[in-house]
Scaffold this active site. Structure first.
Site, PDB file in Angstrom:
ATOM      1  N   LEU A  11     -10.852   9.194 -14.044  1.00  0.00           N
ATOM      2  CA  LEU A  11     -11.128  10.052 -13.019  1.00  0.00           C
ATOM      3  C   LEU A  11     -10.463   9.704 -11.638  1.00  0.00           C
ATOM      4  CD1 LEU A  11     -14.986  10.378 -14.110  1.00  0.00           C
ATOM      5  CD2 LEU A  11     -13.010  11.175 -15.123  1.00  0.00           C
ATOM      6  N   ALA A  12      -9.675  10.883 -11.615  1.00  0.00           N
ATOM      7  CA  ALA A  12      -8.748  10.755 -10.406  1.00  0.00           C
ATOM      8  C   ALA A  12      -8.868  11.871  -9.363  1.00  0.00           C
ATOM      9  CB  ALA A  12      -7.248  10.324 -10.424  1.00  0.00           C
ATOM     10  N   GLY A  14     -10.315  14.556  -6.638  1.00  0.00           N
ATOM     11  CA  GLY A  14     -11.130  14.401  -5.311  1.00  0.00           C
ATOM     12  C   GLY A  14     -10.134  13.818  -4.143  1.00  0.00           C
ATOM     13  N   ARG A  18     -13.573  10.034   2.841  1.00  0.00           N
ATOM     14  CA  ARG A  18     -14.046   8.727   3.545  1.00  0.00           C
ATOM     15  C   ARG A  18     -13.002   7.781   3.849  1.00  0.00           C
ATOM     16  NH1 ARG A  18     -18.882   5.980   0.636  1.00  0.00           N
ATOM     17  NH2 ARG A  18     -18.875   4.652   2.835  1.00  0.00           N
ATOM     18  N   GLY A  83     -18.590  16.425  -9.635  1.00  0.00           N
ATOM     19  CA  GLY A  83     -19.271  14.955 -10.151  1.00  0.00           C
ATOM     20  C   GLY A  83     -18.505  14.484 -11.132  1.00  0.00           C
ATOM     21  N   LYS A 337      21.344  -4.056   2.292  1.00  0.00           N
ATOM     22  CA  LYS A 337      20.748  -2.857   1.553  1.00  0.00           C
ATOM     23  C   LYS A 337      21.935  -2.452   0.550  1.00  0.00           C
ATOM     24  CE  LYS A 337      21.698   1.255   2.380  1.00  0.00           C
ATOM     25  NZ  LYS A 337      22.108   2.687   2.374  1.00  0.00           N
ATOM     26  N   ALA A 366      29.006 -14.041  11.996  1.00  0.00           N
ATOM     27  CA  ALA A 366      27.979 -13.599  12.721  1.00  0.00           C
ATOM     28  C   ALA A 366      28.285 -12.016  13.325  1.00  0.00           C
ATOM     29  CB  ALA A 366      27.760 -14.615  13.806  1.00  0.00           C
ATOM     30  N   ASN A 372      28.539   2.071   7.489  1.00  0.00           N
ATOM     31  CA  ASN A 372      28.513   2.888   6.064  1.00  0.00           C
ATOM     32  C   ASN A 372      28.143   4.241   6.391  1.00  0.00           C
ATOM     33  OD1 ASN A 372      25.929   2.154   7.085  1.00  0.00           O
ATOM     34  ND2 ASN A 372      24.814   2.200   5.022  1.00  0.00           N
TER      35      ASN A 372
HETATM   36  C1  UD1 Z   1     -19.714   6.054  -8.982  1.00  0.00           C
HETATM   37  C2  UD1 Z   1     -20.924   5.795  -9.591  1.00  0.00           C
HETATM   38  C3  UD1 Z   1     -21.986   4.570  -9.118  1.00  0.00           C
HETATM   39  C4  UD1 Z   1     -21.006   3.606  -9.262  1.00  0.00           C
HETATM   40  C5  UD1 Z   1     -19.624   3.160  -8.459  1.00  0.00           C
HETATM   41  C6  UD1 Z   1     -18.666   2.255  -8.801  1.00  0.00           C
HETATM   42  C7  UD1 Z   1     -21.337   8.124 -10.475  1.00  0.00           C
HETATM   43  C8  UD1 Z   1     -22.415   9.244 -10.085  1.00  0.00           C
HETATM   44  N1  UD1 Z   1     -21.609   7.153  -9.406  1.00  0.00           N
HETATM   45  O1  UD1 Z   1     -20.026   6.149  -7.158  1.00  0.00           O
HETATM   46  O2  UD1 Z   1     -22.937   4.846 -10.067  1.00  0.00           O
HETATM   47  O3  UD1 Z   1     -21.665   2.414  -8.656  1.00  0.00           O
HETATM   48  O4  UD1 Z   1     -18.863   4.417  -8.771  1.00  0.00           O
HETATM   49  O5  UD1 Z   1     -17.511   2.297  -8.117  1.00  0.00           O
HETATM   50  O6  UD1 Z   1     -20.489   8.315 -11.048  1.00  0.00           O
HETATM   51  N2  UD1 Z   1     -14.336  11.882  -9.262  1.00  0.00           N
HETATM   52  C9  UD1 Z   1     -13.673  13.177  -9.940  1.00  0.00           C
HETATM   53  N3  UD1 Z   1     -14.286  14.090  -9.787  1.00  0.00           N
HETATM   54  C10 UD1 Z   1     -15.565  14.316  -9.256  1.00  0.00           C
HETATM   55  C11 UD1 Z   1     -16.214  13.249  -8.499  1.00  0.00           C
HETATM   56  C12 UD1 Z   1     -15.690  11.928  -8.520  1.00  0.00           C
HETATM   57  O7  UD1 Z   1     -12.438  12.686 -10.326  1.00  0.00           O
HETATM   58  O8  UD1 Z   1     -15.831  15.396  -9.169  1.00  0.00           O
HETATM   59  C13 UD1 Z   1     -13.592  10.582  -9.236  1.00  0.00           C
HETATM   60  C14 UD1 Z   1     -13.103  10.041  -8.054  1.00  0.00           C
HETATM   61  O9  UD1 Z   1     -11.741  10.056  -7.526  1.00  0.00           O
HETATM   62  C15 UD1 Z   1     -13.164   8.536  -8.141  1.00  0.00           C
HETATM   63  C16 UD1 Z   1     -14.372   8.443  -9.228  1.00  0.00           C
HETATM   64  O10 UD1 Z   1     -14.458   9.584  -9.952  1.00  0.00           O
HETATM   65  O11 UD1 Z   1     -11.991   7.967  -8.439  1.00  0.00           O
HETATM   66  C17 UD1 Z   1     -15.530   7.831  -8.587  1.00  0.00           C
HETATM   67  O12 UD1 Z   1     -16.202   8.844  -7.759  1.00  0.00           O
HETATM   68  P1  UD1 Z   1     -16.898   8.469  -6.465  1.00  0.00           P
HETATM   69  O13 UD1 Z   1     -17.066   9.619  -5.503  1.00  0.00           O
HETATM   70  O14 UD1 Z   1     -15.879   7.332  -5.782  1.00  0.00           O
HETATM   71  O15 UD1 Z   1     -18.080   7.793  -6.938  1.00  0.00           O
HETATM   72  P2  UD1 Z   1     -19.120   6.714  -6.508  1.00  0.00           P
HETATM   73  O16 UD1 Z   1     -19.956   7.566  -5.156  1.00  0.00           O
HETATM   74  O17 UD1 Z   1     -18.367   5.581  -5.856  1.00  0.00           O
END
Ligand code: UD1
Ligand code: CA
Length: 454
Positions: A11-12, A14, A18, A83, A337, A366, A372
């Protein structure tokens, strides 16, 4: 786990608000490599059959990084950030191919190790429908808490939804989850968004599986394996752990690090035996150091191949495309380089060697500069074997200095120099005997005239 097929979803999506950065969160780097690339490397090494990456809309840069780090990873777009469970379902088409095991890994936990991922699959093989990585962080703030009932994992409570008693629980969700492929879609589809943030939480999978009469399990691991990154200070903390691991594996491989805590490595730095690295050296990406080479203090090395018994620094800068032959010496305040420096060649002080090739045993004096860049294009300088470049010479590229040729110091060389020749490209020295005496005489005459006019 032999015989079981597996799919990993990273999951990447977002922006990672922060991080206070214009860059997507998973493209931030530790140890010279993006967070996403670290996660993908660990998953690939853990031996899964297929990998899917979920990215946000318009995050082509994230897709490109996934492709670069792991060609063949399939990207899916999560239309809206709703989420972690919603994100996982963006890869529904891959889940529908029904792997035995489905692993869901967050793109912001870059310290995860292949062995840790493998451990999470064991409970599935033993019949559990859901398995999560658990850990006891020094500071649990921000992590989901694991709730147990009758000794079994019953639910995960996100911090925002937890009451005071639940917040006091030290065992947290590491963010890597494994689901039995046979139940994965049914579980994910039942996840709702009834929580404070109104998001679809992947963590609800535990409670839902239990409600379906299925088993859930937790596998406890070290904090360092699952540190999540949401802020710049968490990024720095993860960098520290990554550096610590890399230094330890260099030491274990026989590298001498005089002051390990001052040497910064990249995930792909490679060392041969008997390499010595003095204090305060930084290795960027793609560096290989062969047996017996010495890297002296305050050097910065990126994209370079350092040959056997070569010596670099102190205060040297090796940029991408540098190849140092066996026993070559690059000394203080020398920048290199896109240059191949032959075996035994030396550039010991204050030089710039760019887009160049320096033959074996050549001596670059030296202050030598390869000019270049002509303002729009780059050109090459070729220095033959055994050539001697006098100090403070400017070699205006494109230019070739033949084997064994000599360049008089202070020369500006604009024409090719044949092998064995001496080239001088500087003003001829002029001597004017008694000139100072004559100057003084003229000056005192001038002063007398000025007085006589007062
Ligand atoms: C999440 C977990 C939490 C855990 C923590 C560990 C959930 C609800 N919570 O919280 O229990 O302790 O990770 O690090 O899963 N992402 C998406 N799409 C979205 C939301 C998130 O791709 O809609 C990806 C974000 O890019 C991230 C990952 O999912 O890489 C986790 O999301 P993040 O918002 O960082 O979750 P946490 O609040 O850290
Ligand atoms: Ca996180």
């Amino acid at each position: 786990m032999t015989g079981r097929t597996s799919l990993a979803i990273v999951l990447a999506a977002g922006e990672g608000t922060r991080m206070l950065s214009a860059r997507p969160k998973v493209l931030h780097a530790i140890a010279g490599r993006s967070l996403l690339a670290h996660v993908l490397a660990a998953i690939a090494e853990a031996g899964v059959n297929a990998i899917a990456v979920v990215i946000g809309p318009g995050q082509e840069a994230v897709a490109a990084e996934a492709e670069r780090a792991l060609p063949g990873a399939e990207c899916f777009v999560q239309g809206e950030r709703r989420g972690t469970a919603h994100a996982a379902l963006a890869a529904k088409a891959a889940i529908e191919r029904r792997p035995d095991d489905l692993l869901i890994v967050y793109g912001d936990t870059p310290l995860i190790r292949p062995a840790t991922i493998a451990r999470l699959r064991a409970p599935l093989a033993a019949g559990a429908a859901v398995a999560v990585l658990a850990f006891r962080p020094a500071d649990p703030a921000g992590y989901g808490r694991l709730l147990f009932a009758d000794g079994a994992l019953a639910a995960i409570r996100e911090e925002a939804d937890a009451d005071a008693a639940e917040r006091a629980i030290g065992l947290c969700n590491g963010g890597v989850m494994a689901l039995a492929g046979a139940h994965a879609l049914a579980i994910l589809r039942r996840i709702g968004s009834h929580n404070r943030k109104g998001e679809f939480y992947l963590t609800d999978a535990v409670e839902i599986a239990r409600g379906m009469g299925l088993d859930a399990a937790a596998v406890e691991v070290e904090e360092d394996d699952v540190r999540g990154i949401n802020t710049k200070s968490e990024l720095a903390a993860a960098e520290a752990v990554a550096q610590q691991r890399l230094r330890q594996s260099a030491l274990d491989a026989g590298v001498t690090l005089v002051a390990p805590e001052t040497v910064f490595l990249s995930a792909d730095t490679k060392f041969g035996k008997d390499v010595v690295v003095e204090p305060y050296v930084v290795f960027g990406e793609k560096v290989t150091v062969e047996e017996g080479a010495v890297i002296r203090s305050f050097s910065h090395v990126t994209g370079a191949h350092i040959g056997k018994r070569a010596s670099v620094g102190p205060f040297a800068r090796l940029r991408p495309g540098t190849r140092l032959g066996e026993g070559a010496r690059i000394g203080n305040f020398v920048e290199v380089k896109e240059a191949v420096i032959g075996a035994g060649a030396k550039a010991n002080h204050l030089s710039y060697l760019g887009d160049a090739s320096v033959g074996a045993n050549a001596n670059v004096g030296a202050g030598t500069i390869t000019c270049n860049f002509d303002g729009s294009d780059k050109h090459r300088t070729t220095i033959g074997a055994e050539a001697f470049i006098g100090s403070n010479s400017a070699l205006v590229a494109p230019i070739e200095i033949g084997e064994g040729a000599y360049i008089g110091s202070g020369s500006v060389i604009t024409q090719n120099v044949p092998a064995g020749a001496l080239a001088l490209g500087r003003g001829r020295q002029v001597i004017k005997e008694g000139w100072v005496e004559r100057l003084r005489a003229l000056k005192s005459l001038g002063r007398k005239k000025a007085h006589s006019h007062e």
